[in-house]
Design a protein around this motif. Sequence first.
Motif, PDB file in Angstrom:
ATOM      1  N   ILE A 238      -4.674  -1.383  -6.937  1.00 23.78           N
ATOM      2  CA  ILE A 238      -4.114  -0.876  -5.196  1.00 23.78           C
ATOM      3  C   ILE A 238      -5.766  -0.266  -4.485  1.00 23.78           C
ATOM      4  CG2 ILE A 238      -3.132   0.106  -3.005  1.00 23.78           C
ATOM      5  CD1 ILE A 238      -0.808  -0.374  -4.601  1.00 23.78           C
TER       6      ILE A 238
ATOM      7  N   GLU B 155       1.985   2.632  -2.600  1.00 26.07           N
ATOM      8  CA  GLU B 155       1.664   3.489  -3.990  1.00 26.07           C
ATOM      9  C   GLU B 155       1.817   4.610  -3.759  1.00 26.07           C
ATOM     10  OE1 GLU B 155      -3.829   4.708  -4.501  1.00 26.07           O
ATOM     11  OE2 GLU B 155      -2.878   4.119  -2.178  1.00 26.07           O
TER      12      GLU B 155
ATOM     13  N   LEU C 266       0.943  -1.010  -0.170  1.00 21.34           N
ATOM     14  CA  LEU C 266       0.360   0.095  -0.467  1.00 21.34           C
ATOM     15  C   LEU C 266       0.718   1.544   0.101  1.00 21.34           C
ATOM     16  CD1 LEU C 266      -3.113  -0.082   2.210  1.00 21.34           C
ATOM     17  CD2 LEU C 266      -2.930  -1.171  -0.318  1.00 21.34           C
TER      18      LEU C 266
ATOM     19  N   LEU D 290      -8.660  -1.109  -2.664  1.00 27.53           N
ATOM     20  CA  LEU D 290      -8.750  -0.263  -0.955  1.00 27.53           C
ATOM     21  C   LEU D 290     -10.599   0.549  -0.914  1.00 27.53           C
ATOM     22  CD1 LEU D 290      -6.353   1.870  -0.867  1.00 27.53           C
ATOM     23  CD2 LEU D 290      -6.864   0.401   1.258  1.00 27.53           C
TER      24      LEU D 290
END
Lengths: 145, 183
Positions: B120, A51, A48, B124
């Motif tokens: 991603i 990103e 994450l 999420l």
Amino acid sequence: MKCNEVQRQLVALADRELSDQPGLAEHVQNCPACRGLLAALQADAALLRQEEEPVVPDGLAVRVMARVRSDSSGRGDMTRVRPRTRYRVPRPMVAAALVLAAVGLWLGAMLGRGIVGQSRYRRERAVVFVCGMSAGSPWDNMIGE
Amino acid sequence: MNQPEDAELVRQAQAGDLSAFDQLVLRHQAAVYRYLYRMTRNSGDAEELTQQAFVRAWQGLARFRGQASFRTWLFRIATNLCFNHLTRRRPFCDLPETLAADPAVEPDQLFRRKVQQTAIEAALARLPADQRSALIFSVYDQMSYAEVADAMGRSLASVNALLYRARMALRRHLAEARRKGLV
């Protein structure tokens, strides 16, 4: 320690929220499944963080402050907290009024029941009297005799 | 020269000093915008909500007693606004940007990075708003669980449960993306 008890703590451990939990480190060391889960949770968080950061638009702070200024110019003193309502009745007075209203309702109901009961009694007496007159009363028989 | 602490700037702003509030805006606008962008995935909505959050903060500054930090208090305002916004409006994502022509990065590398980014974002986006919010605070803003609790107006136990569910769900979604070779 059982694996299902450890799982919840593993998330906190991966988030650096737990450092020294009794029995946890030993369990993770000796349990391949929990060790694997901890590694996977850490890998997810690392993924994450890879990103790209969202790009903050140019001049955002200027536009924010312009809006704050336009808001404050129409509001006067910003440090004053506005009361929620203009006219506030103290809570004890509200409670007293509610109690009085409840007592009043109860008295009204009791009084009403008394009057209805009385009128029903009178109505029954009147019916008995009228029926007695038309069908003849025991006194009639006595007179006839 | 040392920058004044948030608490000092808040005290000055509470006394009506708009320039002190300006400094607080400069200090926190990027973090608030990024949080709101990650929640909404729309730059227009994120900017609008950021502006609203700071206006609300300015309006409510007199009520701020300093029990939590200014940062988590500001994030709580932003979270409430964002949750209201998400329940009112259908999710709307920005159109994907064109790939930047960076000569230092190979085109296939750039493409792969974009695919990963999208995977991603999708993982999420599949989380419920409260789980997503807690996860963003914890992972991107590096907040402790206590700070997440402050920023969301929840108890510590509730944040613990929220983050556990979020991390487990994210793991399932990312595992799916890994199987498809996206991340």
